[in-house]
Write a protein that holds these residues in place. Structure first.
Motif, PDB file in Angstrom:
ATOM      1  N   TRP A 134      10.010  23.636  16.457  1.00  0.00           N
ATOM      2  CA  TRP A 134      10.016  22.771  15.281  1.00  0.00           C
ATOM      3  C   TRP A 134      10.976  23.298  14.219  1.00  0.00           C
ATOM      4  O   TRP A 134      11.757  22.549  13.639  1.00  0.00           O
ATOM      5  CB  TRP A 134       8.606  22.657  14.725  1.00  0.00           C
ATOM      6  CG  TRP A 134       8.499  21.762  13.532  1.00  0.00           C
ATOM      7  CD1 TRP A 134       8.496  20.400  13.519  1.00  0.00           C
ATOM      8  CD2 TRP A 134       8.369  22.180  12.178  1.00  0.00           C
ATOM      9  NE1 TRP A 134       8.376  19.944  12.242  1.00  0.00           N
ATOM     10  CE2 TRP A 134       8.292  21.017  11.384  1.00  0.00           C
ATOM     11  CE3 TRP A 134       8.305  23.423  11.555  1.00  0.00           C
ATOM     12  CZ2 TRP A 134       8.165  21.070  10.008  1.00  0.00           C
ATOM     13  CZ3 TRP A 134       8.174  23.475  10.191  1.00  0.00           C
ATOM     14  CH2 TRP A 134       8.106  22.307   9.428  1.00  0.00           C
TER      15      TRP A 134
ATOM     16  N   GLU B   9      14.574  22.808  15.517  1.00  0.00           N
ATOM     17  CA  GLU B   9      14.946  21.385  15.529  1.00  0.00           C
ATOM     18  C   GLU B   9      15.149  20.837  14.124  1.00  0.00           C
ATOM     19  O   GLU B   9      15.986  19.981  13.917  1.00  0.00           O
ATOM     20  CB  GLU B   9      13.885  20.552  16.240  1.00  0.00           C
ATOM     21  CG  GLU B   9      14.058  20.447  17.724  1.00  0.00           C
ATOM     22  CD  GLU B   9      15.299  19.679  18.136  1.00  0.00           C
ATOM     23  OE1 GLU B   9      15.560  18.582  17.614  1.00  0.00           O
ATOM     24  OE2 GLU B   9      16.018  20.188  18.991  1.00  0.00           O
ATOM     25  N   ASN B  10      14.366  21.298  13.175  1.00  0.00           N
ATOM     26  CA  ASN B  10      14.473  20.783  11.820  1.00  0.00           C
ATOM     27  C   ASN B  10      15.674  21.331  11.067  1.00  0.00           C
ATOM     28  O   ASN B  10      15.925  20.920   9.946  1.00  0.00           O
ATOM     29  CB  ASN B  10      13.183  21.036  11.036  1.00  0.00           C
ATOM     30  CG  ASN B  10      12.111  20.054  11.421  1.00  0.00           C
ATOM     31  OD1 ASN B  10      12.408  18.956  11.875  1.00  0.00           O
ATOM     32  ND2 ASN B  10      10.864  20.444  11.246  1.00  0.00           N
ATOM     33  N   ARG B  11      16.412  22.197  11.681  1.00  0.00           N
ATOM     34  CA  ARG B  11      17.662  22.656  11.093  1.00  0.00           C
ATOM     35  C   ARG B  11      18.740  21.604  11.256  1.00  0.00           C
ATOM     36  O   ARG B  11      19.744  21.637  10.568  1.00  0.00           O
ATOM     37  CB  ARG B  11      18.093  23.969  11.735  1.00  0.00           C
ATOM     38  CG  ARG B  11      17.104  25.098  11.408  1.00  0.00           C
ATOM     39  CD  ARG B  11      17.478  26.377  12.036  1.00  0.00           C
ATOM     40  NE  ARG B  11      18.671  26.882  11.349  1.00  0.00           N
ATOM     41  CZ  ARG B  11      19.406  27.865  11.802  1.00  0.00           C
ATOM     42  NH1 ARG B  11      19.090  28.444  12.932  1.00  0.00           N
ATOM     43  NH2 ARG B  11      20.454  28.279  11.143  1.00  0.00           N
TER      44      ARG B  11
ATOM     45  N   GLY C 248      15.673  16.113  12.487  1.00  0.00           N
ATOM     46  CA  GLY C 248      14.380  16.768  12.418  1.00  0.00           C
ATOM     47  C   GLY C 248      13.463  16.411  13.575  1.00  0.00           C
ATOM     48  O   GLY C 248      13.810  15.685  14.489  1.00  0.00           O
TER      49      GLY C 248
ATOM     50  N   SER D 173       9.287  15.324  14.528  1.00  0.00           N
ATOM     51  CA  SER D 173       8.006  14.880  13.997  1.00  0.00           C
ATOM     52  C   SER D 173       6.907  15.882  14.349  1.00  0.00           C
ATOM     53  O   SER D 173       7.028  16.651  15.304  1.00  0.00           O
ATOM     54  CB  SER D 173       7.652  13.502  14.557  1.00  0.00           C
ATOM     55  OG  SER D 173       7.366  13.597  15.943  1.00  0.00           O
TER      56      SER D 173
END
Length: 110
Positions: free
Chosen positions: A54, A57-59, A63, A65
């Motif tokens: 997470w 990936e959010n970098r 993003g 979920s």
């Protein structure tokens, strides 16, 4: 266990050392049952793995979920738990370790 050919890394993995340090008396992995070992190792690995994915990936711009991170935790934890349980049960049978209560080194018990 060293006299039977089990390496220290397999006999006392870091996760178990942390549990013992916290005062949780759990036998080493080769002495646990399949379901217990799968639940313990998968239940601890899954959320940590999902959190790492997470964060990575959010970098990016789009993003990830929370629902997708939850699925990654469930699937990753289940797969890891089953693999680790199979490996440690195989290790216990290969080295004929028996049960933890019959193990001849009571001073090493957590």
């Amino acid at each position: 266990m060293a006299t039977r050919g089990v390496s220290e890394w397999n006999a006392f993995p870091p996760l178990w050392q942390i549990l013992w340090h916290l005062g949780i008396a759990v036998p080493p992995p080769p002495f646990l049952g399949f379901v217990t070992l799968a639940t313990l190792s998968g239940g601890l690995f899954g959320p940590l793995f999902a959190f790492a994915v997470w964060v990575l990936e959010n970098r990016r711009y789009e993003g990830m979920s929370g629902e997708r991170a939850l699925w990654i935790a469930l699937i990753g934890g289940a797969v890891f738990g089953l693999i680790m349980a199979a490996y440690y049960r195989h290790l216990g049978r290969k080295h004929r370790l028996g049960s933890w209560s019959a193990f001849p080194a009571p001073g090493l018990r957590p």
